[in-house]
Design a protein around this motif. Structure first.
Motif, short mmCIF file in Angstrom:
data_model
loop_
_atom_site.label_atom_id
_atom_site.label_comp_id
_atom_site.label_asym_id
_atom_site.label_seq_id
_atom_site.Cartn_x
_atom_site.Cartn_y
_atom_site.Cartn_z
N LEU A 69 0.83 -1.21 0.00
CA LEU A 69 0.00 0.00 0.00
C LEU A 69 0.87 1.26 0.00
CD1 LEU A 69 -2.63 -1.17 2.67
CD2 LEU A 69 -2.85 -1.24 0.19
N PRO A 70 1.74 1.41 -0.98
CA PRO A 70 2.69 2.54 -0.97
C PRO A 70 2.02 3.90 -1.13
CG PRO A 70 2.75 1.39 -3.07
CD PRO A 70 1.88 0.56 -2.17
N ASP A 71 0.80 3.94 -1.71
CA ASP A 71 0.15 5.22 -1.95
C ASP A 71 -0.79 5.64 -0.82
OD1 ASP A 71 -1.46 3.08 -2.49
OD2 ASP A 71 -2.35 3.89 -4.33
N VAL A 72 -0.84 4.87 0.26
CA VAL A 72 -1.67 5.25 1.41
C VAL A 72 -0.93 6.29 2.25
CG1 VAL A 72 -2.63 4.44 3.59
CG2 VAL A 72 -2.95 3.09 1.52
N PRO A 73 -1.52 7.48 2.45
CA PRO A 73 -0.85 8.52 3.24
C PRO A 73 -0.94 8.22 4.73
CG PRO A 73 -2.99 9.30 2.51
CD PRO A 73 -2.81 7.93 1.91
N LEU A 74 0.16 7.83 5.33
CA LEU A 74 0.14 7.41 6.73
C LEU A 74 -0.24 8.56 7.65
CD1 LEU A 74 0.61 5.14 8.71
CD2 LEU A 74 3.04 5.72 8.75
N GLY A 75 0.29 9.76 7.36
CA GLY A 75 -0.05 10.91 8.20
C GLY A 75 -1.52 11.24 8.15
N GLY A 76 -2.10 11.27 6.94
CA GLY A 76 -3.52 11.56 6.81
C GLY A 76 -4.38 10.50 7.45
N LEU A 77 -3.98 9.24 7.33
CA LEU A 77 -4.73 8.15 7.95
C LEU A 77 -4.70 8.28 9.47
CD1 LEU A 77 -6.26 5.50 7.80
CD2 LEU A 77 -4.08 4.31 7.55
N THR A 78 -3.57 8.67 10.01
CA THR A 78 -3.46 8.86 11.46
C THR A 78 -4.37 9.99 11.93
OG1 THR A 78 -1.17 8.08 11.40
CG2 THR A 78 -1.87 9.31 13.35
N LEU A 79 -4.40 11.09 11.18
CA LEU A 79 -5.27 12.21 11.54
C LEU A 79 -6.74 11.80 11.47
CD1 LEU A 79 -3.53 15.23 9.75
CD2 LEU A 79 -3.63 14.76 12.21
N ALA A 80 -7.09 10.98 10.49
CA ALA A 80 -8.47 10.51 10.39
C ALA A 80 -8.85 9.68 11.61
CB ALA A 80 -8.64 9.69 9.11
N CYS A 81 -7.94 8.83 12.07
CA CYS A 81 -8.20 8.01 13.25
C CYS A 81 -8.38 8.89 14.49
CB CYS A 81 -7.06 7.02 13.47
SG CYS A 81 -6.98 5.70 12.24
N VAL A 82 -7.57 9.92 14.60
CA VAL A 82 -7.69 10.84 15.74
C VAL A 82 -9.05 11.54 15.71
CG1 VAL A 82 -6.78 12.96 16.78
CG2 VAL A 82 -5.21 11.18 15.97
N ALA A 83 -9.48 11.97 14.53
CA ALA A 83 -10.76 12.66 14.40
C ALA A 83 -11.92 11.76 14.80
CB ALA A 83 -10.94 13.16 12.97
N ILE A 84 -11.87 10.50 14.37
CA ILE A 84 -12.93 9.55 14.72
C ILE A 84 -12.96 9.29 16.23
CG2 ILE A 84 -13.78 7.20 14.36
CD1 ILE A 84 -12.33 7.30 11.61
N ALA A 85 -11.78 9.13 16.81
CA ALA A 85 -11.71 8.90 18.26
C ALA A 85 -12.26 10.10 19.03
CB ALA A 85 -10.26 8.62 18.66
N LEU A 86 -11.94 11.31 18.59
CA LEU A 86 -12.43 12.50 19.27
C LEU A 86 -13.94 12.64 19.14
CD1 LEU A 86 -9.69 15.13 18.35
CD2 LEU A 86 -10.05 14.00 20.56
N ALA A 87 -14.50 12.19 18.01
CA ALA A 87 -15.94 12.27 17.82
C ALA A 87 -16.69 11.45 18.86
CB ALA A 87 -16.31 11.79 16.41
N GLY A 88 -16.04 10.39 19.34
CA GLY A 88 -16.67 9.59 20.38
C GLY A 88 -16.30 10.02 21.79
N ALA A 89 -15.07 10.46 21.97
CA ALA A 89 -14.57 10.73 23.32
C ALA A 89 -15.02 12.10 23.85
CB ALA A 89 -13.04 10.65 23.33
N VAL A 90 -15.00 13.12 23.01
CA VAL A 90 -15.29 14.48 23.49
C VAL A 90 -16.70 14.62 24.06
CG1 VAL A 90 -15.51 16.89 22.80
CG2 VAL A 90 -13.52 15.57 22.06
N PRO A 91 -17.75 14.18 23.34
CA PRO A 91 -19.09 14.31 23.93
C PRO A 91 -19.24 13.53 25.24
CG PRO A 91 -19.24 13.89 21.58
CD PRO A 91 -17.82 13.66 21.97
N ASN A 92 -18.64 12.35 25.32
CA ASN A 92 -18.74 11.56 26.55
C ASN A 92 -17.99 12.22 27.70
OD1 ASN A 92 -20.39 9.50 25.63
ND2 ASN A 92 -18.69 8.29 24.84
N MET A 93 -16.84 12.81 27.40
CA MET A 93 -16.10 13.52 28.44
C MET A 93 -16.92 14.71 28.95
SD MET A 93 -13.24 12.17 29.37
CE MET A 93 -12.52 13.59 30.19
#
Length: 250
Positions: A69-93
């Motif tokens: 998967l050489p064309d997968v942007p690792l940095g962008g994928l990491t940011l996407a994971c952070v955004a998804i995690a925050l979507a669940g964690a912030v309202p609960n916090m």
């Protein structure tokens, strides 16, 4: 959930910035709608990031260009994971002071439902645990989780109810069907899809990304399997496990 998986597959087929944004947005919406479904997507994309990072690290040590998967942007994928995690964690916090959910001891039901205190005492206060898995897993995968009735639609939940293994004490056990009984076509189509996943992983092909997403759906279903509550609506959390392999099975 289905839209987010579709977006993720489109992004894997052709990794562009906007397709990744669409995947993150739909996965965040799934997280806000029902947390186990969002966790499934987060786990799948997170595992994909680990696989890509590991592949590039190995290639760098060998002095070779990355081939997995050489064309997968690792940095962008990491940011996407952070955004998804925050979507669940912030309202609960903000609501509960806990990124996942309030403690079972803080639920109103714990104060008003009869027998809840005895149940928690029998399980050392644990509402989730491995002791529930034999019962829940069998109930949700058993092929005979249907019964007949005299009136329309002539099918019903199993009249005997779930079978509890051992002396495990559950909070509630309700009439419940299973994935094979309610989604037989999905299960049949998923079988060749799983075979395809395994072969793709062995050949280190692009399909390994879809395999990572599928493994993530198991993480999302883990809550339904480890909870001390058997109820038909949790079958929906396990349905995601069959969607991806069924698609590739077709």
């Amino acid at each position: 959930m289905v839209a987010a998986l579709a977006a993720a597959l489109r992004w894997l087929a052709r990794p562009t910035r906007w397709r990744l944004v669409a995947t993150a947005a739909l996965a965040s919406a799934a997280m806000a709608s029902r947390q186990p479904l969002g966790i499934a997507l987060l786990a799948g994309l997170g595992l994909l990031a680990v696989i890509v990072a590991a592949g590039r690290l190995v290639a760098r040590r060998r002095g070779e260009p990355p081939t997995l998967l050489p064309d997968v942007p690792l940095g962008g994928l990491t940011l996407a994971c952070v955004a998804i995690a925050l979507a669940g964690a912030v309202p609960n916090m903000a609501k509960f002071g806990n990124p996942i959910s309030p403690s079972i001891h803080d639920h109103i039901a714990t104060e008003v439902l009869p027998g809840r205190d005895e149940f928690l005492e029998a399980n050392d206060g644990a509402y989730f645990g491995a002791q529930y898995v034999p019962t829940t897993l069998w109930q949700y995968v058993r092929p005979d989780a249907l019964d007949t009735r005299q009136d329309f639609p002539w099918l019903d939940f199993p009249h005997a109810g779930p079978t509890v293994f051992g002396d495990t004490v559950f909070d509630r056990v309700e009439w419940t069907s299973s994935v094979p009984a309610t989604m037989p076509v999905l299960v049949v189509l998923a079988v060749p899809g799983v075979v395809w996943f395994v072969r793709a992983a062995r050949r280190r092909e692009r399909g390994i990304g879809a395999l990572a997403l599928w493994i993530g759906t198991w993480a999302g279903a883990s809550g339904a399997i480890t909870i001390a509550y058997i109820r038909h609506r949790y079958v929906g959390d396990l349905a995601a496990i069959g969607i991806l392999p069924a698609l590739f099975g077709v």
